[in-house]
Motif scaffolding. Structure first.
Motif, short mmCIF file in Angstrom:
data_model
loop_
_atom_site.label_atom_id
_atom_site.label_comp_id
_atom_site.label_asym_id
_atom_site.label_seq_id
_atom_site.Cartn_x
_atom_site.Cartn_y
_atom_site.Cartn_z
N TYR A 1 0.84 -1.20 0.00
CA TYR A 1 0.00 0.00 0.00
C TYR A 1 0.88 1.25 0.00
O TYR A 1 0.66 2.18 -0.80
N TYR A 2 1.88 1.27 0.85
CA TYR A 2 2.75 2.44 0.95
C TYR A 2 3.62 2.60 -0.29
O TYR A 2 3.92 3.73 -0.71
N ARG A 3 4.04 1.49 -0.91
CA ARG A 3 4.82 1.59 -2.14
C ARG A 3 4.02 2.27 -3.24
O ARG A 3 4.58 3.04 -4.04
N GLU A 4 2.73 1.99 -3.29
CA GLU A 4 1.89 2.61 -4.31
C GLU A 4 1.54 4.06 -3.97
O GLU A 4 1.40 4.90 -4.86
N VAL A 5 1.37 4.35 -2.69
CA VAL A 5 0.97 5.70 -2.27
C VAL A 5 2.14 6.68 -2.36
O VAL A 5 1.98 7.82 -2.82
N LEU A 6 3.31 6.25 -1.93
CA LEU A 6 4.42 7.18 -1.72
C LEU A 6 5.32 7.29 -2.95
O LEU A 6 6.52 7.01 -2.89
N GLY A 7 4.75 7.73 -4.05
CA GLY A 7 5.54 8.00 -5.25
C GLY A 7 6.20 9.36 -5.16
O GLY A 7 6.12 10.06 -4.15
#
Length: 341
Positions: free
Chosen positions: A34-40
């Protein structure tokens, strides 16, 4: 320079990141993907230039996602910034008075003092009921603050809509924990005297980005926007939240997982406690401060609360994944000198 008095510094507990952080009610169930996708990242021009005034694009994105009327969302730097705006609005009300249902979150009292607004305490009943008649009479032309699900009791305030319909003044509805109770879409904005506070710090798991928002109707929303800072959050935070809105399914799954663990842990705690609809459990026990200090020595940061109606000595902890909870329950038993089933 002479002052009548100066405000007291409100010091948040700084426990660092080398302990289990069970004191701030952050969502501990969201996966790394989830964080990999959110934190671009962001483009260089987004860092160079100021954001849109009032982060208008993000506000519109939230309105579309939540099915809210255009112009009803005001972006804030976390929910506390939104609470500050709502209380500041009382300087334009008939009375600078804030009635706060207790026990609850401490910031309404702190902000009322800082902003020169009268703070009036109204305790919940022994059954955690809200006396609507008394609240309406006490508020007069001021405001009432209600947190639901409430912190630290976790209960849903069932009298909320009745209060909104009868109140002459403003209802400040703190819905920071609403998603944990399955309340995914704001609805009390339909009342013209309600300011609803929401945040991406709790269920959405983005506390470090400091993004919240207020929902209100028409002129009330415009007034809050007039009091807000013109660029309340960064381009990075705004972009990350926009991505998060497209990943709501992750958040919903994490809430279901949390609720299952919360119910299991509550069933194993044969202690006097509040177990409601949020992501924490609050124990009612003597010596809460000493127990919290003992738990910290064992690697767990929790919150000791005391001196409040219905919470003379309480210890609140955030629900974490079951592996962490097993360790916590063992440490809690040692700290209290009892065996937990």
């Amino acid at each position: 320079m002479a002052f009548k008095r100066l405000p007291e510094f409100y010091e948040e507990p700084d426990v660092g990141y080398d302990v289990y952080r069970l004191h701030f009610n952050e969502n501990l169930f969201l996966p790394e993907e989830y964080y990999r996708e959110v934190l671009g990242g962001i483009e260089s021009w987004e860092a160079r230039f100021y954001t849109q005034p009032n982060n208008a694009s993000l506000a519109a994105r939230i309105e579309d996602h939540m099915g809210l009327p255009r112009g009803s969302v005001v972006i804030t730097a976390g929910a506390d910034d939104g609470l500050r705006l709502a209380i500041q609005l009382l300087h334009f009300a008939e009375e600078r008075r804030l009635v706060v249902l207790e026990p609850t979150y401490s910031m309404p009292r702190i902000l009322a003092e800082q902003l020169g607004v009268e703070y009036v305490q109204l305790p919940y009943g022994p059954d955690l009921g809200l006396d609507v008649d008394t609240a309406v009479k006490m508020a007069r032309g001021g405001a009432v603050y209600v947190c639901s699900p409430n912190n630290p009791t976790g209960h849903l305030v069932k009298e909320l809509e009745e209060l909104a319909s009868r109140l002459e003044g403003l209802l400040i509805y703190d819905a920071a924990y609403a998603e944990f109770a399955g309340l995914w879409r704001p609805k009390l904005h339909e009342y013209g005297n309600v300011v609803e506070m929401r945040t991406f710090s709790k269920a959405w798991g983005l506390a470090g980005l400091r993004v919240g928002y207020l929902i209100a109707r028409g002129r009330l929303a415009s007034a809050l926007r007039a009091l807000a800072y013109p660029h309340p959050i960064s381009s990075y935070s705004a972009k990350a939240v926009e991505r998060a809105l497209g990943l709501e399914e992750y958040v919903r799954r994490s809430v279901l997982e949390m609720r299952a663990v919360r119910d299991e842990v509550a069933g194993r705690l044969r202690l006097d406690k509040y177990v409601g609809e949020a992501n924490f459990i609050t124990l009612r026990l003597d010596g809460a401060e000493a127990a919290a200090a003992e738990l910290y020595r064992r690697g767990f940061a929790v919150r000791a609360l005391g001196g409040r109606p219905l919470c003379r000595s309480c210890l609140r902890f955030t629900v974490a994944p079951m592996g962490v909870m097993e360790k916590f329950l063992a440490a809690l038993g040692e700290a209290l000198g009892i065996k937990l089933i």
